[in-house]
Design a protein around this motif. Structure first.
Motif, PDB file in Angstrom:
ATOM      1  N   LYS A  91      70.662 108.106  79.952  1.00  0.00           N
ATOM      2  CA  LYS A  91      71.126 108.306  78.577  1.00  0.00           C
ATOM      3  C   LYS A  91      70.165 107.632  77.595  1.00  0.00           C
ATOM      4  O   LYS A  91      69.586 106.596  77.936  1.00  0.00           O
ATOM      5  CB  LYS A  91      72.535 107.741  78.413  1.00  0.00           C
ATOM      6  CG  LYS A  91      73.586 108.474  79.242  1.00  0.00           C
ATOM      7  CD  LYS A  91      74.991 107.990  78.952  1.00  0.00           C
ATOM      8  CE  LYS A  91      75.270 106.640  79.564  1.00  0.00           C
ATOM      9  NZ  LYS A  91      76.702 106.252  79.435  1.00  0.00           N
TER      10      LYS A  91
ATOM     11  N   ARG B 234      74.673 111.742  88.047  1.00  0.00           N
ATOM     12  CA  ARG B 234      75.280 110.675  87.246  1.00  0.00           C
ATOM     13  C   ARG B 234      74.516 110.481  85.941  1.00  0.00           C
ATOM     14  O   ARG B 234      73.285 110.536  85.913  1.00  0.00           O
ATOM     15  CB  ARG B 234      75.288 109.361  88.034  1.00  0.00           C
ATOM     16  CG  ARG B 234      76.364 109.324  89.122  1.00  0.00           C
ATOM     17  CD  ARG B 234      76.720 107.886  89.433  1.00  0.00           C
ATOM     18  NE  ARG B 234      77.767 107.786  90.416  1.00  0.00           N
ATOM     19  CZ  ARG B 234      78.418 106.672  90.698  1.00  0.00           C
ATOM     20  NH1 ARG B 234      78.104 105.560  90.054  1.00  0.00           N
ATOM     21  NH2 ARG B 234      79.366 106.633  91.606  1.00  0.00           N
ATOM     22  N   LEU B 235      75.266 110.228  84.871  1.00  0.00           N
ATOM     23  CA  LEU B 235      74.681 109.862  83.584  1.00  0.00           C
ATOM     24  C   LEU B 235      74.711 108.350  83.507  1.00  0.00           C
ATOM     25  O   LEU B 235      75.779 107.735  83.563  1.00  0.00           O
ATOM     26  CB  LEU B 235      75.482 110.475  82.427  1.00  0.00           C
ATOM     27  CG  LEU B 235      75.737 111.994  82.513  1.00  0.00           C
ATOM     28  CD1 LEU B 235      76.472 112.473  81.262  1.00  0.00           C
ATOM     29  CD2 LEU B 235      74.430 112.752  82.686  1.00  0.00           C
TER      30      LEU B 235
ATOM     31  N   ARG C 217      79.081 113.984  72.878  1.00  0.00           N
ATOM     32  CA  ARG C 217      78.165 114.412  73.938  1.00  0.00           C
ATOM     33  C   ARG C 217      78.836 115.422  74.862  1.00  0.00           C
ATOM     34  O   ARG C 217      78.208 116.383  75.323  1.00  0.00           O
ATOM     35  CB  ARG C 217      77.683 113.199  74.724  1.00  0.00           C
ATOM     36  CG  ARG C 217      76.584 113.532  75.730  1.00  0.00           C
ATOM     37  CD  ARG C 217      75.934 112.272  76.266  1.00  0.00           C
ATOM     38  NE  ARG C 217      76.910 111.390  76.889  1.00  0.00           N
ATOM     39  CZ  ARG C 217      76.987 110.075  76.650  1.00  0.00           C
ATOM     40  NH1 ARG C 217      76.153 109.511  75.802  1.00  0.00           N
ATOM     41  NH2 ARG C 217      77.890 109.330  77.259  1.00  0.00           N
ATOM     42  N   LEU C 218      80.126 115.222  75.155  1.00  0.00           N
ATOM     43  CA  LEU C 218      80.854 116.147  76.026  1.00  0.00           C
ATOM     44  C   LEU C 218      80.854 117.551  75.434  1.00  0.00           C
ATOM     45  O   LEU C 218      80.585 118.542  76.136  1.00  0.00           O
ATOM     46  CB  LEU C 218      82.288 115.651  76.219  1.00  0.00           C
ATOM     47  CG  LEU C 218      83.197 116.507  77.106  1.00  0.00           C
ATOM     48  CD1 LEU C 218      82.706 116.489  78.543  1.00  0.00           C
ATOM     49  CD2 LEU C 218      84.640 116.016  77.023  1.00  0.00           C
TER      50      LEU C 218
ATOM     51  N   ASP D 225      82.299 110.270  76.044  1.00  0.00           N
ATOM     52  CA  ASP D 225      81.785 110.429  74.676  1.00  0.00           C
ATOM     53  C   ASP D 225      82.090 111.845  74.215  1.00  0.00           C
ATOM     54  O   ASP D 225      81.502 112.810  74.704  1.00  0.00           O
ATOM     55  CB  ASP D 225      80.283 110.163  74.665  1.00  0.00           C
ATOM     56  CG  ASP D 225      79.710 110.152  73.252  1.00  0.00           C
ATOM     57  OD1 ASP D 225      79.868 111.163  72.553  1.00  0.00           O
ATOM     58  OD2 ASP D 225      79.097 109.141  72.870  1.00  0.00           O
TER      59      ASP D 225
ATOM     60  N   ASP E 238      82.751 113.088  80.834  1.00  0.00           N
ATOM     61  CA  ASP E 238      82.035 112.221  79.881  1.00  0.00           C
ATOM     62  C   ASP E 238      83.025 111.727  78.839  1.00  0.00           C
ATOM     63  O   ASP E 238      83.713 112.518  78.199  1.00  0.00           O
ATOM     64  CB  ASP E 238      80.893 113.004  79.216  1.00  0.00           C
ATOM     65  CG  ASP E 238      79.909 112.090  78.494  1.00  0.00           C
ATOM     66  OD1 ASP E 238      80.311 110.982  78.090  1.00  0.00           O
ATOM     67  OD2 ASP E 238      78.740 112.471  78.351  1.00  0.00           O
TER      68      ASP E 238
ATOM     69  N   ILE F 198      83.004 106.222  82.139  1.00  0.00           N
ATOM     70  CA  ILE F 198      84.280 106.874  81.833  1.00  0.00           C
ATOM     71  C   ILE F 198      85.435 105.890  82.001  1.00  0.00           C
ATOM     72  O   ILE F 198      85.323 104.869  82.686  1.00  0.00           O
ATOM     73  CB  ILE F 198      84.501 108.111  82.734  1.00  0.00           C
ATOM     74  CG1 ILE F 198      84.441 107.720  84.211  1.00  0.00           C
ATOM     75  CG2 ILE F 198      83.494 109.195  82.403  1.00  0.00           C
ATOM     76  CD1 ILE F 198      84.783 108.861  85.151  1.00  0.00           C
TER      77      ILE F 198
ATOM     78  N   ASP G  68      79.686 110.723  83.974  1.00  0.00           N
ATOM     79  CA  ASP G  68      79.182 109.573  83.217  1.00  0.00           C
ATOM     80  C   ASP G  68      79.691 108.294  83.879  1.00  0.00           C
ATOM     81  O   ASP G  68      80.863 108.198  84.262  1.00  0.00           O
ATOM     82  CB  ASP G  68      79.677 109.668  81.770  1.00  0.00           C
ATOM     83  CG  ASP G  68      79.210 108.499  80.920  1.00  0.00           C
ATOM     84  OD1 ASP G  68      78.205 107.865  81.300  1.00  0.00           O
ATOM     85  OD2 ASP G  68      79.853 108.220  79.896  1.00  0.00           O
TER      86      ASP G  68
END
Length: 502
Positions: A483, A464-465, A398-399, A395, A393, A441, A438
């Protein structure tokens, strides 16, 4: 013939003429030439002001000299009322100097009474030119609004992204409280924070959804809860003359869609009803019922009814036209947005209205299946039992949050901020049981990372995000989590992927 160009249709002309006989002859001449419509005669300043204050005219046709009044005074009165309405002199006394002065002061044309044959053509040309100018100005205003919407879209995209990052902890941390505390007060506080984060994200994303026309994530909504929220938000908008009546629906009456969008839709319709009753007052009623359509499908009908001024047929036909509005400060976008929201869930919007009898908007929405109303908050998380999870990810916030959440639940997270780092982690730590990637990326795309993992022998499930509304590629992932990521959805997807939960 004045009708040699674009047909004018019925026109409305104000005659400034002191002689009733001359006015009658003038009207006959125009009608014989093909101009049909309504002709109103005035012979003084006060009568002219009164006439202009009523229904709009297409043109003013004026004599030059009247007893106690003049054509120049009539032109001045008109320009104070409307700077664009065409004005034509029709006089037997106007000379060349006077004609030039008249044109300089804003007259559209002048015709001499001893050459009346040119009058119908001059009148028709002046009306056509005025209409063309109004259409051009309207097109320019629409272009300016369109350009502002384009700018708004760019601003909304950046705002939505930044606010999602800021609000992400409010969606993840409250769900983790249940793993650290059994205190019901703390859990209730966490639920309030989570709900605030979710609604905040949806409100920030609503503007982006409108200007881009994107399809937002769907949820099952209690109509009773929706009505209660709308009633609370409308309290500050009600005048003493307007009474709000909310017919509370049963608790099990549900609709499928985006909560924030439907809340905005109902508020928009209610505010329109309140404004329609600004002068005469009345009752605004919000109600709902479940019905069965002719095709046998169940529908939930949300109804917003007012006792305001109502609308004529011409106005109803244009209600959902972009930028059409009957309000001086309106944008003409509110009802179009409501229509988009309703049609996005395969519903329809109907309008019943008559002048002086009020207006009722009905939203016909497909009723969700009964088994769709399952509270995710009631699900208990299962122990991850040390399963290795690759989390990629870009972010950072968030990661970190998701990594801590996975570790707290008993998983072994391997975290990577981009595709290249993810491959380095796999090379050193081995293949994971589940890969969570994500779609946004950097360095390497999600598809490239997955392809390398497959070549290295990875055969496990992939989650998958994904941004809401983006199409999913069913062949390269086991599940999708939309998300902003909610821990409940992510953990549920992992547990199903690993076979921990049937």
């Amino acid at each position: 013939m004045p009708q040699s160009g674009t047909p004018l249709g019925p026109v409305r002309i104000l005659l400034v003429e002191d002689s009733a006989l001359d006015a009658e002859l003038l009207v006959e001449q125009l009608q014989d030439a093909g101009l049909a419509g309504e002709f109103i005669r005035v012979d003084g300043a006060d009568d002219m002001r009164t006439a202009l204050a009523g229904a709009p005219f297409d043109l003013v046709l004026s004599d030059m000299e009247l007893p106690g009044f003049s054509g120049y005074e009539a032109l001045e009165i008109l320009r104070r009322h409307d700077t664009k309405l065409p004005f034509v002199f029709f006089s037997g006394t106007i000379g060349e100097d006077a004609a030039v002065k008249a044109l300089q002061e804003g007259a559209s044309d002048y015709v001499l009474k001893h050459s009346p044959a040119r009058l119908p053509a001059a009148v028709a040309r002046a009306i056509r030119e005025a209409r063309t100018e109004r259409e051009r100005e309207h097109a320019e205003r629409e272009l300016m609004r369109s350009q502002r919407l384009d700018c708004l879209a760019m601003l909304a995209a950046g705002l939505s992204h930044d606010l999602r990052n800021i609000l992400q902890p409010l969606l993840i941390v409250p769900d983790l409280l249940s793993t650290y505390s059994d205190d019901p007060k703390i859990l209730r506080l966490g639920a309030v924070i989570s709900e605030s984060g979710k609604r905040g994200h949806e409100m920030a994303d609503s503007m982006l959804s409108f200007v881009r026309g994107s399809r937002k994530a769907s949820e099952t909504i209690s109509v009773a809860a929706l009505f209660s929220a709308v009633q609370l938000l409308l309290q500050g908008s009600l005048s003493r003359q307007v009474r709000l009546t909310v017919e509370q629906p049963p608790e099990d009456l549900l609709i499928e869609g985006n909560y924030t969008e439907f809340q905005q839709c109902l508020i928009n319709l209610c505010l329109n009803g309140i404004q329609a009753m600004a002068e005469r007052g009345g009752q605004l009623t919000l109600s709902a019922q479940q019905t069965v359509a002719a095709d046998g499908r169940d529908y939930v009908v949300l109804r917003v009814a007012d006792e305001g001024s109502g609308m004529d047929e011409a106005t109803r036909q244009q209600l959902f036209t972009p930028f059409f509005t009957t309000k001086a400060s309106g944008t003409g976008l509110g009802l179009m947005s409501c229509k988009r929201i309703v049609e996005a869930v395969k519903g329809r919007i109907e309008v019943n209205s008559a002048l002086g009898q009020g207006t009722a908007f009905e939203l016909h929405l497909p009723a969700p299946a009964i088994d769709e109303w399952v509270g995710a908050e009631d699900a208990a998380f299962l122990d991850g039992k040390g399963s290795r999870i690759l989390l990629v990810d870009g972010d950072a916030t968030r990661l970190s949050l998701l990594g801590n959440a996975l570790a707290a639940q008993g998983y072994d997270p391997v975290m990577a901020p981009d595709g290249a780092n993810a491959l380095q982690q796999i090379a050193s730590d081995g293949l994971p049981a589940v890969a969570i990637i994500d779609e946004d990326i950097l360095l390497l795309s999600a598809a490239d990372v997955l392809a390398v993992l497959r070549e290295a022998g990875f055969e496990g499930p992939v989650i998958r995000l994904r941004e809401p509304g983006r199409q999913a590629d069913e062949h390269d992932c086991t599940a999708t989590v939309v998300k902003p990521v909610q821990v409940q959805s992510l953990f549920g997807a992992i547990e199903h992927a690993l076979g921990l939960r049937d």
